[in-house]
Design a protein around this motif. Structure first.
Motif, mmCIF file in Angstrom:
data_model
loop_
_atom_site.group_PDB
_atom_site.id
_atom_site.type_symbol
_atom_site.label_atom_id
_atom_site.label_comp_id
_atom_site.label_asym_id
_atom_site.label_seq_id
_atom_site.Cartn_x
_atom_site.Cartn_y
_atom_site.Cartn_z
ATOM 1 N N GLN A 1 0.805 -1.222 0.000
ATOM 2 C CA GLN A 1 0.000 0.000 0.000
ATOM 3 C C GLN A 1 0.835 1.268 0.000
ATOM 4 O O GLN A 1 0.300 2.361 -0.126
ATOM 5 N N ARG B 1 0.473 4.199 -2.564
ATOM 6 C CA ARG B 1 -0.554 5.228 -2.477
ATOM 7 C C ARG B 1 0.015 6.602 -2.120
ATOM 8 O O ARG B 1 -0.691 7.606 -2.211
ATOM 9 N N SER B 2 1.283 6.661 -1.742
ATOM 10 C CA SER B 2 1.910 7.949 -1.433
ATOM 11 C C SER B 2 2.438 8.654 -2.685
ATOM 12 O O SER B 2 2.833 9.826 -2.620
ATOM 13 N N GLN C 1 -0.562 4.716 -9.795
ATOM 14 C CA GLN C 1 0.379 4.872 -8.688
ATOM 15 C C GLN C 1 1.213 3.621 -8.455
ATOM 16 O O GLN C 1 2.410 3.721 -8.173
ATOM 17 N N SER D 1 -10.710 3.639 -1.626
ATOM 18 C CA SER D 1 -10.673 5.003 -1.106
ATOM 19 C C SER D 1 -11.365 5.970 -2.075
ATOM 20 O O SER D 1 -11.161 5.901 -3.287
ATOM 21 N N ARG E 1 -6.554 11.421 -4.108
ATOM 22 C CA ARG E 1 -5.104 11.209 -4.053
ATOM 23 C C ARG E 1 -4.730 9.749 -3.951
ATOM 24 O O ARG E 1 -3.557 9.399 -4.165
ATOM 25 N N THR E 2 -5.697 8.869 -3.638
ATOM 26 C CA THR E 2 -5.390 7.444 -3.421
ATOM 27 C C THR E 2 -6.432 6.539 -4.073
ATOM 28 O O THR E 2 -7.094 5.755 -3.394
#
Length: 238
Positions: A2, A5-6, A221, A134, A138-139
């Motif tokens: 995960q 996701r950043s 991403q 989400s 952004r994610t």
């Protein structure tokens, strides 16, 4: 997994387009539609335009190596409500295997509040494979970007080939290199076919999910994180 996701997203505005019937094979009826997943007026058979172009390149690469073989698509675009539906279904399946019930909870958030230990135990397995649904722009989950596709191989006789476990299985058999050290011809064959799928997809620019032999993406991403790119080019498609 995960941590991808950043990665920041610099949306390129490439449109979603329909996947043509040729040169692909398709899993029909679509497995999630059959389960009642809430697609609304959306089709699962869509991808970003440049992702589709890359998938066509991968199909050509497969044909060059195995004449008559096809990429068999299992799933592509997933609206966010579909991702949430499928993730909650997986929570339920994992709970059943553990002899537990999720009632009266209706989603992972409610379960986390009511039974945090059970939620944590189930989430550890579910989110090893499934993207978090989400709604934060952004994610986005990978499939909700229109940049990810789940697929397998079909041979020249029109038969789906055995890859060692079905798509969406959430066990170690799903790991791409699970059969890498196999010594029997049957098990080694699974690894060879997974390697073939990987080779033709990566030759077109895709990157494979670390835990799933069937999942490939380009421009989201997860792709950017795995390749060391500064940013993704695809966020949530709708």
């Amino acid at each position: 997994m995960q941590s991808y996701r950043s990665i920041p997203i610099e949306e390129c505005k490439d449109p979603l387009v329909g996947i043509p019937a040729e040169p692909f094979a398709f899993t029909r009826p679509h497995p999630y539609v059959l389960l009642g997943a809430p697609y609304g007026d959306a089709s699962p058979w869509m991808l970003r335009r440049r992702v589709l172009a890359a998938l066509l390149q991968a199909a050509d690469a497969l044909h060059a190596r195995r004449p008559g073989w096809r990429l068999k698509l299992f799933d592509a675009y997933r609206p966010l409500p579909v991702q949430a539906f499928m993730v909650w279904r997986e929570f339920g399946l994992q709970a059943e295997r553990a002899g537990r019930s999720l009632a009266p909870c209706r989603n992972p958030a409610e379960l986390e509040v009511r039974e945090p230990e059970l939620h944590a135990a189930l989430a550890a397995t579910v989110f090893e494979f499934w993207g978090i649904p989400s709604d934060d722009p952004r994610t986005p989950p990978p499939h909700s970007t229109g940049a990810a596709v789940d697929l397998t191989l079909q041979d020249a006789a029109g038969h789906e080939v055995d890859m060692g476990c079905p798509i969406d299985e959430t066990t170690e058999r799903a790991y791409p290199d699970h059969y890498a050290g196999a010594t029997t011809p049957e098990l080694h064959g699974f690894h060879e076919r997974r390697t073939l799928l990987h080779d033709v997809m990566t030759s077109a620019g895709f990157n494979r999910h670390a835990n799933e032999w069937w999942h490939f993406s380009l421009g989201d991403q997860m792709w950017a994180w795995a390749r060391g790119e500064r940013a993704a080019i695809f966020g949530r498609a709708r």
